[in-house]
Design an enzyme around this catalytic site. Structure first.
Site, mmCIF file in Angstrom:
data_model
loop_
_atom_site.group_PDB
_atom_site.id
_atom_site.type_symbol
_atom_site.label_atom_id
_atom_site.label_comp_id
_atom_site.label_asym_id
_atom_site.label_seq_id
_atom_site.Cartn_x
_atom_site.Cartn_y
_atom_site.Cartn_z
ATOM 1 N N GLU A 32 8.770 -84.556 -82.411
ATOM 2 C CA GLU A 32 9.327 -83.213 -82.570
ATOM 3 C C GLU A 32 10.441 -82.994 -81.556
ATOM 4 O O GLU A 32 10.248 -83.161 -80.355
ATOM 5 C CB GLU A 32 8.239 -82.158 -82.389
ATOM 6 C CG GLU A 32 8.720 -80.757 -82.697
ATOM 7 C CD GLU A 32 7.608 -79.723 -82.613
ATOM 8 O OE1 GLU A 32 7.521 -78.877 -83.509
ATOM 9 O OE2 GLU A 32 6.828 -79.782 -81.636
ATOM 10 N N CYS A 48 8.426 -74.608 -85.345
ATOM 11 C CA CYS A 48 7.423 -75.658 -85.523
ATOM 12 C C CYS A 48 7.403 -76.172 -86.951
ATOM 13 O O CYS A 48 7.042 -77.320 -87.201
ATOM 14 C CB CYS A 48 6.049 -75.148 -85.124
ATOM 15 S SG CYS A 48 5.575 -73.603 -85.943
ATOM 16 N N LYS A 63 -0.788 -64.348 -72.302
ATOM 17 C CA LYS A 63 0.299 -64.887 -71.473
ATOM 18 C C LYS A 63 1.523 -65.166 -72.351
ATOM 19 O O LYS A 63 1.486 -66.036 -73.216
ATOM 20 C CB LYS A 63 -0.114 -66.182 -70.779
ATOM 21 C CG LYS A 63 1.024 -66.839 -69.986
ATOM 22 C CD LYS A 63 0.717 -68.263 -69.640
ATOM 23 C CE LYS A 63 1.861 -69.200 -69.567
ATOM 24 N NZ LYS A 63 3.191 -68.822 -69.910
ATOM 25 N N GLU A 73 -1.919 -73.706 -82.855
ATOM 26 C CA GLU A 73 -0.802 -73.824 -83.793
ATOM 27 C C GLU A 73 0.248 -74.644 -83.053
ATOM 28 O O GLU A 73 0.904 -74.160 -82.131
ATOM 29 C CB GLU A 73 -0.282 -72.438 -84.179
ATOM 30 C CG GLU A 73 0.502 -72.421 -85.474
ATOM 31 C CD GLU A 73 1.921 -72.902 -85.308
ATOM 32 O OE1 GLU A 73 2.183 -74.086 -85.650
ATOM 33 O OE2 GLU A 73 2.752 -72.148 -84.816
#
Length: 510
Positions: free
Chosen positions: A410, A312, A202, A278
């Site tokens: 984040e 990231c 996906k 991840e």
């Protein structure tokens, strides 16, 4: 959450002609779901609009799948695994097809880079040289591994032979993010295919265009139908269906920590499929007094401002030793302003600063600036929307305390939190005081200190006198809430195999 589908007559093919300084030509791709080696319409119909973040305008629409389409894709992948892939196909053939796909990506590199630029706002030159170049390397690297998946023979005793086999899981689910979508795709499919698994993948609903194009190349490369299936859709439908599907035997996800938790929960409540994740980061970049300041500034600015901070691994907490704090801050401020000045059309050769991927993401970043101000942090430069066209944000530097939300959560934007420290021990304490542990940077000319710091920092990757300089043959992944498992390198192969021990009696009598 209620399922929202848009219905209207939509084209099966997307075509778009560009005449720009960096790319001249016509882009084309099929907008259907890619299942069992062909493009099909979704069972329930419907589409997702794909928006150009540099303009805020719709580029095209692609088909949107649901649980029923995931079921179709899983059935196709399962049939392929049992008949035309997996242990039915020798590793040398799997490697040949991966290498062929790499060749086709290289042959179509300009069109793929243009699609990536159009879809995510990435400057064309960077998309071509870095994103597509790295992706080609990944496919060739894992193509080389495909015939080297070996077990071991184990000495037991003279009456027994024992050995191990590293076998594929079968059907694996893969969910990739909207940042660096093509690199994420190849980093997922490379080791999965090399080890003999079949795939239901996906893409992000925000950035599906290069995945749609690579499906055409998968056909051209000669992969058997059903080996790779690509189902566009929303996370709460297609992503959820992949996560909890009882016939998907392993799942790999790149994205937010919050979504990673939901995927683990779905696995636990279904068939306990292994999960590799991840996830996010709030990575420290530590600058000592004895660093080469000119080089440290360049690496630090690139680590947080490039790609609009949408990485990231972004070095978003910059820890600076007090002796050079003022000088470093002055020069980093100049870099932030210079970077902002390179805002422009992604197809302009001078453009370096790109937009946030969506209006939602832009508002998220702006919201964190408001939070920082309310908590007493000082916004030293930037922090505002740039212009009224597209989703551009002015790179920001914020003097903060490590206890503030701006330094702990984040953001996924070009926002640098700068924190002063005195000693090596204090820097380690601040750096490790986080829920994340993806990456860390260390800038010093003292080799002993560099090694001490690299060992002391709680992160899956430690960069010394550089930052974010990764490679397909080096493991990528984090500690703590930054994820589980590794991508890239030989370590990634273990994420897609399970070990079987075979015991053979060659003489023992009862």
């Amino acid at each position: 959450m209620a399922l929202i589908l848009h219905y209207r007559t939509m084209p099966t093919f997307f075509t778009h002609t560009l005449d720009t300084p960096s790319f001249k030509g016509t882009l084309s791709l099929n907008t259907g779901l890619f299942i069992n080696g062909r493009f099909i319409d979704p069972i329930r119909g419907g589409f997702i609009d794909v928006v150009n973040p540099a303009t805020g305008k719709i580029i095209t629409s692609v088909s949107v799948g649901t649980k029923e389409d995931v079921d179709l894709a899983v059935n196709a992948a399962k049939a392929a695994y049992k008949t035309s892939w997996g242990l039915k196909v020798p590793g040398v053939e799997r490697g040949r097809l991966l290498s062929k796909l790499a060749d086709l990506v290289e042959a179509n590199i300009d069109e793929l880079a243009a699609l990536e630029s159009l879809n995510i706002g990435r400057p064309f030159t960077a998309a071509k040289t870095h994103d597509l170049g790295a992706s080609i390397d990944v496919l060739r690297y894992f193509g080389g591994w495909a015939d080297k998946i070996h077990g071991k023979t184990i000495e037991a005793n003279e009456n027994k032979l024992a050995y191990t086999r590293h076998e594929p899981f079968g059907v694996v689910g893969q969910i990739i993010p909207w940042n660096l979508p093509f690199i994420s795709l190849t980093s997922k499919i490379g080791p999965a295919l090399a080890t003999g698994n079949t795939i239901v993948l996906k893409p992000s609903e925000l950035t599906p265009l290069t995945a749609q194009k690579v499906a055409e190349l998968i056909i051209e490369a000669g992969f058997p139908p059903g080996v790779i299936n690509i189902v566009n859709g929303y996370g709460y439908t297609v992503g959820q269906a992949i996560s909890e599907h009882p016939q998907i035997m392993k799942i790999a996800f790149t994205g937010s920590t919050a979504t990673g938790r939901r995927i683990q929960e779905a696995s636990a409540k279904s068939n306990l499929k292994p999960v590799s994740l991840e996830l996010g980061g709030k990575s420290p970049n530590i600058i000592f007094d004895d660093a080469d300041i000119a080089q440290a500034i360049k690496w630090a600015a690139s680590a947080v401002f490039r790609y609009a901070g949408q990485m990231c691994t972004a070095g978003s907490r910059i820890l600076v030793q007090e002796g050079i704090y003022d000088e470093f801050l002055e020069k980093l401020t100049g870099s932030a302003k210079s970077f902002a000045a390179t805002k422009g059309d992604p197809f302009d050769l001078a453009t370096q600063h790109m937009p946030q991927v969506s209006e939602v993401q832009l508002k998220r970043v702006l919201g964190y600036i408001d939070i920082a101000k309310k908590e007493g942090a000082q916004v030293l430069v930037g922090g505002s929307q740039m212009g009224s066209t597209g989703y551009y944000f002015e790179p920001a530097i914020i003097a903060a305390d490590n206890s503030m939300r701006i330094a702990r959560e984040e953001i996924f934007g070009p926002v640098a939190c700068i924190i002063k420290f005195k000693t090596e021990e204090e820097a380690i304490g601040i750096a490790n005081d986080t829920d994340y542990g993806l990456a860390a940077g260390i800038f010093t000319q003292n080799n002993a200190r560099a090694i001490r710091m690299a060992h002391a920092l709680e992160a899956g990757m430690a960069f010394v006198n550089e930052y974010n300089n990764v490679g397909c043959n080096i493991p990528f992944g984090g500690y703590k809430q930054s994820g589980i498992g590794r991508e890239n390198s030989e370590y990634a192969l273990a994420m897609y195999t399970q070990v079987k021990a075979v015991h053979i009696n060659i003489g023992l009598k009862l």
